[in-house]
Design an enzyme around this catalytic site. Sequence first.
Site, mmCIF file in Angstrom:
data_model
loop_
_atom_site.group_PDB
_atom_site.id
_atom_site.type_symbol
_atom_site.label_atom_id
_atom_site.label_comp_id
_atom_site.label_asym_id
_atom_site.label_seq_id
_atom_site.Cartn_x
_atom_site.Cartn_y
_atom_site.Cartn_z
ATOM 1 N N SER A 129 0.924 -1.230 -0.442
ATOM 2 C CA SER A 129 -0.418 -0.176 -0.210
ATOM 3 C C SER A 129 0.631 0.724 -0.166
ATOM 4 C CB SER A 129 -1.108 -0.044 1.103
ATOM 5 O OG SER A 129 -2.069 0.990 0.902
ATOM 6 N N ASP A 179 -9.352 -5.755 -3.319
ATOM 7 C CA ASP A 179 -9.461 -5.042 -3.019
ATOM 8 C C ASP A 179 -10.306 -3.807 -3.401
ATOM 9 O OD1 ASP A 179 -7.457 -2.900 -1.494
ATOM 10 O OD2 ASP A 179 -6.182 -3.818 -2.713
ATOM 11 N N HIS A 184 -7.053 -6.191 0.771
ATOM 12 C CA HIS A 184 -6.626 -5.107 0.572
ATOM 13 C C HIS A 184 -4.668 -5.961 0.882
ATOM 14 C CE1 HIS A 184 -4.397 -1.496 -0.045
ATOM 15 N NE2 HIS A 184 -3.909 -1.565 0.488
#
Length: 315
Positions: free
Chosen positions: A88, A222, A250
Amino acid sequence: MHGHRRAYVRRGSGPALLLLHGLGCDHTTWAPVMESLARTHTVIAPDLLGHGESDKPRADYSLGGYANGMRDLLTVLGIDRVTVVGHSFGGGVAMQFAYQFPERAERLVLVSSGGLGPEVSPAIRAITTPGFHQAMSVLAAPGLRHVTTAAMRLLASTGVSQLRDLDEVADIYDSFKDPRKRAAIAHVVRAVVDWKGQIVTMADRAYLTEAMPMCVVWGAEDQVIPVTHASNASALAPTARIEVLPNAGHFPHKDHPERFAKIVRDFIRSTEPSHHDRERWRELLDEGASVSPIQAQAGSSPLTPVHSVRRAAGA
């Protein structure tokens, strides 16, 4: 370092892996895969500044600042070169590290990474709003925080795929009880996101990755950063290996830890580490990208969520 406490975990021995967590998380996000990876590698998992047990000062929370911090941490630990794994926001830091210090980055593994397109969840965009800090001071009050985090964890346990990441979101929300962390997170997000979405992108510098082995791992479901960004990575870096994991959100490294660790080990085993060629780097900078970032983005097409999609030399 530089007057600030930097927390990290070190495990195992062998070639070095630097694991960079995402926004609001800390090194514990890697707990499901850390011991497995440490059987064959030296694993370094820091808490980025403003996160976890690291200090949360009024400081530089830019991608460049984080990349500098990782270089300095590795220097203190006596580690010269690493394969960088970033999840991320940590993916954005990983890309920045590889760009700023190509002589120290052997490979790049991006996990549901930022920096590959503008789209991002409304919850992250909300952090950029002027009243975020004040609103969170109310929402993080003990009673409301406990009820909300308990509800999130209950919803995450229902088995509904769209809700699977709420347990991790609950941990992040609970950590917002610390006003220093709230302020740090707001600084981090405002450096890379505005109300339209992500500001920082690798598109204009992707051509510099030609000699850097890259693997991109994404969860097919996600809800934070869309899986279509994996196809953006494929368009921007055609030699990248793309892995889209079904039944994952995610945090694919938490949803499928054994599969994830195998992907990372296989990627490292099947690729040669990058060796920085200063003259070639100069030539690339002089030539620039052969395809404009806009063309690259427009020319990409969404990946079908399948068990594995690979694009790499010999794969």
